[in-house]
Motif scaffolding. Sequence first.
Motif, PDB file in Angstrom:
ATOM      1  N   TYR A 164      -3.988  -4.166   5.163  1.00  0.00           N
ATOM      2  CA  TYR A 164      -4.596  -2.998   4.521  1.00  0.00           C
ATOM      3  C   TYR A 164      -4.049  -1.728   5.169  1.00  0.00           C
ATOM      4  O   TYR A 164      -3.517  -1.752   6.292  1.00  0.00           O
ATOM      5  CB  TYR A 164      -6.127  -3.030   4.658  1.00  0.00           C
ATOM      6  N   TYR A 165      -4.167  -0.636   4.435  1.00  0.00           N
ATOM      7  CA  TYR A 165      -3.786   0.691   4.935  1.00  0.00           C
ATOM      8  C   TYR A 165      -5.028   1.574   4.893  1.00  0.00           C
ATOM      9  O   TYR A 165      -5.732   1.626   3.864  1.00  0.00           O
ATOM     10  CB  TYR A 165      -2.693   1.313   4.065  1.00  0.00           C
ATOM     11  N   LEU A 166      -5.306   2.270   5.987  1.00  0.00           N
ATOM     12  CA  LEU A 166      -6.452   3.171   6.048  1.00  0.00           C
ATOM     13  C   LEU A 166      -5.997   4.554   5.614  1.00  0.00           C
ATOM     14  O   LEU A 166      -5.133   5.179   6.242  1.00  0.00           O
ATOM     15  CB  LEU A 166      -7.023   3.203   7.463  1.00  0.00           C
ATOM     16  N   VAL A 167      -6.584   5.022   4.512  1.00  0.00           N
ATOM     17  CA  VAL A 167      -6.187   6.290   3.905  1.00  0.00           C
ATOM     18  C   VAL A 167      -7.448   7.123   3.710  1.00  0.00           C
ATOM     19  O   VAL A 167      -8.248   6.863   2.807  1.00  0.00           O
ATOM     20  CB  VAL A 167      -5.474   6.059   2.561  1.00  0.00           C
ATOM     21  N   ASP A 168      -7.627   8.125   4.559  1.00  0.00           N
ATOM     22  CA  ASP A 168      -8.856   8.922   4.521  1.00  0.00           C
ATOM     23  C   ASP A 168      -8.697  10.275   3.851  1.00  0.00           C
ATOM     24  O   ASP A 168      -9.696  10.932   3.552  1.00  0.00           O
ATOM     25  CB  ASP A 168      -9.390   9.117   5.947  1.00  0.00           C
ATOM     26  N   ASP A 169      -7.453  10.720   3.652  1.00  0.00           N
ATOM     27  CA  ASP A 169      -7.218  11.998   2.990  1.00  0.00           C
ATOM     28  C   ASP A 169      -5.790  12.006   2.448  1.00  0.00           C
ATOM     29  O   ASP A 169      -5.014  11.067   2.663  1.00  0.00           O
ATOM     30  CB  ASP A 169      -7.457  13.176   3.951  1.00  0.00           C
ATOM     31  N   GLU A 170      -5.436  13.072   1.741  1.00  0.00           N
ATOM     32  CA  GLU A 170      -4.110  13.121   1.115  1.00  0.00           C
ATOM     33  C   GLU A 170      -2.999  13.204   2.155  1.00  0.00           C
ATOM     34  O   GLU A 170      -1.889  12.714   1.915  1.00  0.00           O
ATOM     35  CB  GLU A 170      -4.022  14.290   0.134  1.00  0.00           C
ATOM     36  N   ALA A 171      -3.276  13.796   3.302  1.00  0.00           N
ATOM     37  CA  ALA A 171      -2.257  13.846   4.354  1.00  0.00           C
ATOM     38  C   ALA A 171      -1.914  12.439   4.831  1.00  0.00           C
ATOM     39  O   ALA A 171      -0.739  12.097   5.025  1.00  0.00           O
ATOM     40  CB  ALA A 171      -2.742  14.705   5.521  1.00  0.00           C
ATOM     41  N   ALA A 172      -2.949  11.612   5.012  1.00  0.00           N
ATOM     42  CA  ALA A 172      -2.706  10.215   5.420  1.00  0.00           C
ATOM     43  C   ALA A 172      -1.984   9.450   4.324  1.00  0.00           C
ATOM     44  O   ALA A 172      -1.096   8.627   4.600  1.00  0.00           O
ATOM     45  CB  ALA A 172      -4.026   9.538   5.765  1.00  0.00           C
ATOM     46  N   LEU A 173      -2.335   9.715   3.080  1.00  0.00           N
ATOM     47  CA  LEU A 173      -1.660   9.067   1.956  1.00  0.00           C
ATOM     48  C   LEU A 173      -0.178   9.414   1.944  1.00  0.00           C
ATOM     49  O   LEU A 173       0.688   8.531   1.821  1.00  0.00           O
ATOM     50  CB  LEU A 173      -2.313   9.485   0.637  1.00  0.00           C
ATOM     51  N   ASP A 174       0.141  10.707   2.100  1.00  0.00           N
ATOM     52  CA  ASP A 174       1.550  11.133   2.129  1.00  0.00           C
ATOM     53  C   ASP A 174       2.299  10.499   3.298  1.00  0.00           C
ATOM     54  O   ASP A 174       3.452  10.078   3.160  1.00  0.00           O
ATOM     55  CB  ASP A 174       1.635  12.650   2.229  1.00  0.00           C
ATOM     56  N   ALA A 175       1.624  10.417   4.445  1.00  0.00           N
ATOM     57  CA  ALA A 175       2.286   9.885   5.641  1.00  0.00           C
ATOM     58  C   ALA A 175       2.557   8.389   5.516  1.00  0.00           C
ATOM     59  O   ALA A 175       3.597   7.899   5.987  1.00  0.00           O
ATOM     60  CB  ALA A 175       1.430  10.169   6.870  1.00  0.00           C
ATOM     61  N   LYS A 176       1.641   7.661   4.880  1.00  0.00           N
ATOM     62  CA  LYS A 176       1.771   6.209   4.830  1.00  0.00           C
ATOM     63  C   LYS A 176       2.509   5.707   3.582  1.00  0.00           C
ATOM     64  O   LYS A 176       2.912   4.538   3.537  1.00  0.00           O
ATOM     65  CB  LYS A 176       0.387   5.559   4.914  1.00  0.00           C
ATOM     66  N   TRP A 177       2.698   6.576   2.620  1.00  0.00           N
ATOM     67  CA  TRP A 177       3.293   6.133   1.362  1.00  0.00           C
ATOM     68  C   TRP A 177       4.687   5.522   1.540  1.00  0.00           C
ATOM     69  O   TRP A 177       4.969   4.470   0.950  1.00  0.00           O
ATOM     70  CB  TRP A 177       3.318   7.258   0.347  1.00  0.00           C
ATOM     71  N   PRO A 178       5.582   6.106   2.346  1.00  0.00           N
ATOM     72  CA  PRO A 178       6.904   5.477   2.530  1.00  0.00           C
ATOM     73  C   PRO A 178       6.803   4.051   3.070  1.00  0.00           C
ATOM     74  O   PRO A 178       7.543   3.164   2.624  1.00  0.00           O
ATOM     75  CB  PRO A 178       7.612   6.412   3.518  1.00  0.00           C
ATOM     76  N   ALA A 179       5.898   3.819   4.008  1.00  0.00           N
ATOM     77  CA  ALA A 179       5.742   2.465   4.557  1.00  0.00           C
ATOM     78  C   ALA A 179       5.168   1.512   3.508  1.00  0.00           C
ATOM     79  O   ALA A 179       5.548   0.328   3.463  1.00  0.00           O
ATOM     80  CB  ALA A 179       4.835   2.499   5.785  1.00  0.00           C
ATOM     81  N   ILE A 180       4.266   2.017   2.671  1.00  0.00           N
ATOM     82  CA  ILE A 180       3.711   1.187   1.599  1.00  0.00           C
ATOM     83  C   ILE A 180       4.818   0.750   0.641  1.00  0.00           C
ATOM     84  O   ILE A 180       4.921  -0.430   0.276  1.00  0.00           O
ATOM     85  CB  ILE A 180       2.605   1.960   0.854  1.00  0.00           C
ATOM     86  N   LEU A 181       5.672   1.674   0.260  1.00  0.00           N
ATOM     87  CA  LEU A 181       6.775   1.351  -0.651  1.00  0.00           C
ATOM     88  C   LEU A 181       7.827   0.469   0.015  1.00  0.00           C
ATOM     89  O   LEU A 181       8.478  -0.341  -0.659  1.00  0.00           O
ATOM     90  CB  LEU A 181       7.429   2.625  -1.174  1.00  0.00           C
ATOM     91  N   GLU A 182       7.993   0.619   1.307  1.00  0.00           N
ATOM     92  CA  GLU A 182       9.017  -0.157   2.020  1.00  0.00           C
ATOM     93  C   GLU A 182       8.744  -1.656   1.934  1.00  0.00           C
ATOM     94  O   GLU A 182       9.675  -2.476   2.042  1.00  0.00           O
ATOM     95  CB  GLU A 182       9.056   0.281   3.485  1.00  0.00           C
ATOM     96  N   GLY A 183       7.500  -2.030   1.743  1.00  0.00           N
ATOM     97  CA  GLY A 183       7.151  -3.439   1.613  1.00  0.00           C
ATOM     98  C   GLY A 183       7.447  -4.018   0.241  1.00  0.00           C
ATOM     99  O   GLY A 183       7.223  -5.206   0.009  1.00  0.00           O
ATOM    100  N   HIS A 184       7.937  -3.194  -0.689  1.00  0.00           N
ATOM    101  CA  HIS A 184       8.302  -3.622  -2.045  1.00  0.00           C
ATOM    102  C   HIS A 184       7.164  -4.348  -2.756  1.00  0.00           C
ATOM    103  O   HIS A 184       7.326  -5.477  -3.238  1.00  0.00           O
ATOM    104  CB  HIS A 184       9.551  -4.510  -2.014  1.00  0.00           C
ATOM    105  N   PRO A 185       5.990  -3.707  -2.856  1.00  0.00           N
ATOM    106  CA  PRO A 185       4.895  -4.351  -3.583  1.00  0.00           C
ATOM    107  C   PRO A 185       5.208  -4.410  -5.076  1.00  0.00           C
ATOM    108  O   PRO A 185       5.941  -3.572  -5.613  1.00  0.00           O
ATOM    109  CB  PRO A 185       3.707  -3.423  -3.315  1.00  0.00           C
ATOM    110  N   ASP A 186       4.642  -5.416  -5.751  1.00  0.00           N
ATOM    111  CA  ASP A 186       4.771  -5.496  -7.206  1.00  0.00           C
ATOM    112  C   ASP A 186       3.787  -4.559  -7.897  1.00  0.00           C
ATOM    113  O   ASP A 186       3.999  -4.177  -9.052  1.00  0.00           O
ATOM    114  CB  ASP A 186       4.523  -6.933  -7.672  1.00  0.00           C
ATOM    115  N   PHE A 187       2.710  -4.215  -7.215  1.00  0.00           N
ATOM    116  CA  PHE A 187       1.723  -3.264  -7.715  1.00  0.00           C
ATOM    117  C   PHE A 187       0.917  -2.784  -6.516  1.00  0.00           C
ATOM    118  O   PHE A 187       1.086  -3.297  -5.396  1.00  0.00           O
ATOM    119  CB  PHE A 187       0.819  -3.883  -8.793  1.00  0.00           C
ATOM    120  N   ILE A 188       0.058  -1.789  -6.720  1.00  0.00           N
ATOM    121  CA  ILE A 188      -0.742  -1.199  -5.641  1.00  0.00           C
ATOM    122  C   ILE A 188      -2.205  -1.588  -5.823  1.00  0.00           C
ATOM    123  O   ILE A 188      -2.753  -1.480  -6.925  1.00  0.00           O
ATOM    124  CB  ILE A 188      -0.607   0.343  -5.637  1.00  0.00           C
TER     125      ILE A 188
END
Length: 428
Positions: A164-188
């Motif tokens: 899981y990814y802990l996302v508490d605000d848009e800043a955290a979302l922006d910071a973690k988004w590259p790592a989320i995509l790096e895992g090549h998910p089929d969906f979110i």
Amino acid sequence: MRFLFSILLFLAPAAAFCDSVSWTHGLWFDGTRFVPGTRYTVDGIFTDRRPLVVDRTVDLGERHVIPAFGDAHHHGIDGAQALEDKIAAFLEAGIFYVKNPNVIPELLTPDVRRKLNQPDTIDATFANGGLTATGGHPAPLHAYLASIGVFPGLKPEDLENRAYYLVDDEAALDAKWPAILEGHPDFIKTFLLFSEEFEKRRDIAGMHKGLDPKLLPAIVAKAHASGLRVSTHVDTAADFRFAVDAGVDEINHLPQPDPRFSADLSAYVIDPMTARRAAQKGIVVVTTAGTTERLSGNGLPAAWLPAMHANQRANIRTLLAAGVRMAIGSDGISGERTFATARDEVRFIARHGLATNLEILRMWSMETPRTIFPHRRIGRLEPGYEGNFLVLGGNPIEDLGNLERIGLRVKRGLVLPPMAGPIVLKRG
């Protein structure tokens, strides 16, 4: 009897695809009824005319033919442990497609992936780690599963930014988004739990909660810009509304009445207007109606169950009346005492009269495959669609038990080997 089980000897999946096959004397499901006739597949795809050369003819003996099933919410394909047994359990149930909405990607090793998405195995899609708030679901659940050894080699403290990814605000979302995509998910995958009380629950440890609902539209925008669909876990009707407003593609779970979190049944009632907006946006709802009761053990009071079932029945009626597409998912997990699949979910829906036989058949064989693989032509027995189907021992609209009387499993025009069943996997 003209149904030729002997063809299994000749159509075993030794090659990638067979050539041209004539499937004669079948009763073919068209979404409403069964139509007699002959169909043809060429290289595993249904065609609208007889090929010039027919390599094989299979007499279906006037049996009922339906598209193969899926499980649109299952956590069990999560690594190498007992993988072959799990694949066998799915195939025996007629389930060719599985969608895992929360998995640790490093456990999907190259060897694991080589055993999936093959002509004679199941096809699977994965969301990797889901997005939630600090202290939110599924972090406590994953900590428990890690503590009992469900994730070999990983401790509870190893799971953040994996499970899981802990996302508490848009800043955290922006910071973690590259790592989320790096895992090549089929969906979110995203989580909303009692989002109508998010501010009250935000800083209370141990409270049932998920994302700040105000973040969900930003997550959807980022995902869609990256070409990814968004599935959202919901607990309450308010969660459902927030998910619809945010424009998610799929909602996982009907609202889940559970007196341990809220004994107010009105919190779980989907209103018709929200259902209509979900239909207009093309949102798919995955049932998982049996999850709360199955995973609670004896944790739910007996007096609560009739009201819970009535609520689930009313919500399904509201959704179907609005034209919402509905799919079948079991929410099965590897740590359960008995390995559950969408077959168990269908049994639950039927046992409590939550939908008609025809509605269940459409959900399981048509809508479920489409939401797992939205870009593939599956879930129909029509020209241009993959030749993935099941031959049953009787009419499932008249007797739903016929969904379990599978005489033949065909994937991309290949007859899979016969299977003894049902296959029941138990832990411990």
